[in-house]
Design an enzyme around this catalytic site. Structure first.
Site, PDB file in Angstrom:
ATOM      1  N   CYS A  35      20.811   2.067 -13.051  1.00 18.08           N
ATOM      2  CA  CYS A  35      21.726   2.553 -12.000  1.00 18.08           C
ATOM      3  C   CYS A  35      23.126   1.995 -12.228  1.00 18.08           C
ATOM      4  CB  CYS A  35      21.182   2.140 -10.631  1.00 18.08           C
ATOM      5  SG  CYS A  35      22.368   2.316  -9.281  1.00 18.08           S
ATOM      6  N   CYS A  38      24.863   0.278  -9.259  1.00 16.96           N
ATOM      7  CA  CYS A  38      24.197  -1.004  -8.982  1.00 16.96           C
ATOM      8  C   CYS A  38      24.835  -2.135  -9.790  1.00 16.96           C
ATOM      9  CB  CYS A  38      22.714  -0.939  -9.324  1.00 16.96           C
ATOM     10  SG  CYS A  38      21.767   0.254  -8.350  1.00 16.96           S
TER      11      CYS A  38
END
Length: 283
Positions: A35, A38
């Site tokens: 991600c 993230c």
């Protein structure tokens, strides 16, 4: 691994998250290695966990490895942040927010810092138009918590409002590793304040010759020195509108300087507004 930020899994979730949440807010960051957002949010939260020094704890949960926890908390996309306090879900947000918004979120949920009440009292006094009294509260708070960078920067900002720029400059000469962006913004704003000038003659010159871009930029600096930040931004933007190539883009550079000087939660909306206007003007 920090005492304030740690990995958590299904096996130790109760011990690391649920039990501590009875005493202190625990921010649970659901992330995954693939991600992209993230990878922006997670280190930011880790840095802030250190800065807040126990006012909240950060539990990092790899949602790929712990789908049961993610499912339990209704995580549908990542990054997803949930806050547990006293065993209950009390707040949350999704996506990688800018640091200013993350700080505002954490300030809502984190335990008050030592001296935090004094800082809040100072903010209330400042809002009530009592900067001298606010400064006195900040001095008291700084004596209680001398390592609190936010308190010292609050004091520098109040000193600037009071026109005590030499004292503000002395305070801003220190290092602020945990509040580096805000400190840089205040230093930039202090530099603007040193360009204070009477705006009336400049306004008269612009009225007589609206295409005098050098004078308009001087007027922008004068507005900024007086704390008239919207007027300063509008004057610089008008130079871009009239001649974006004037002195190799001096109008755009003036706006970028103002954006830096106004960095911080207090002026976020104003900066966002003029970033959009600048983008629309250039495109």
């Amino acid at each position: 691994m920090s005492e304030f930020a740690f990995d958590a899994s299904l096996a130790d979730f109760e011990a690391k998250v649920l039990q501590p949440s009875l005493e202190v807010p625990v921010v649970v960051d659901f992330w995954a290695p693939w991600c992209g957002p993230c990878q922006t949010l997670k280190p930011m939260l880790e840095k802030l966990a250190e800065e807040y020094a126990g006012r909240f704890l950060l539990a990092k949960v790899n949602s790929d490895e712990n789908p049961e926890i993610a499912q339990h908390f209704g995580v549908r996309s990542i990054p997803s942040v949930k806050v547990l306090y006293q065993g209950q879900l009390v707040d949350e947000f999704n996506g990688a927010l800018p640091e200013g918004q993350v700080r505002a979120f954490l300030d809502r949920i984190a335990l008050p810092p030592a001296g935090g009440n004094l800082r809040q009292e100072a903010a209330e006094l400042l809002a009530a138009g009592q900067p001298e009294a606010a400064l006195a509260k900040l001095v008291e708070a700084s004596q209680q918590t001398p390592d609190d960078e936010a308190v010292r920067l609050d004091a520098a900002e109040v000193l600037m409002q009071l026109g005590r720029n030499d004292e503000a400059k002395q305070l801003l000469a220190a290092e602020y590793p945990q509040q580096a962006d805000r400190a840089a913004g205040l230093r930039a704003r202090l530099a603007l304040a040193e360009g204070a000038a009477d705006t009336a003659p400049l306004e008269e010159k612009i009225a007589a010759n609206p295409d005098d871009h050098a004078v308009r930029l001087e007027l922008s600096r004068a507005y900024a020195a007086q704390g008239r930040f919207r007027d300063a931004l509008e004057a610089a933007l008008e130079v871009v509108r009239r001649d974006r190539f004037f002195e190799q883009g001096a109008g755009r550079q003036a706006l970028l300087n103002l954006f830096e000087a106004l960095s911080g939660e207090q002026h976020d909306d104003l900066v966002r507004e003029f970033r959009r206007k600048l983008s629309a003007t250039l495109n």
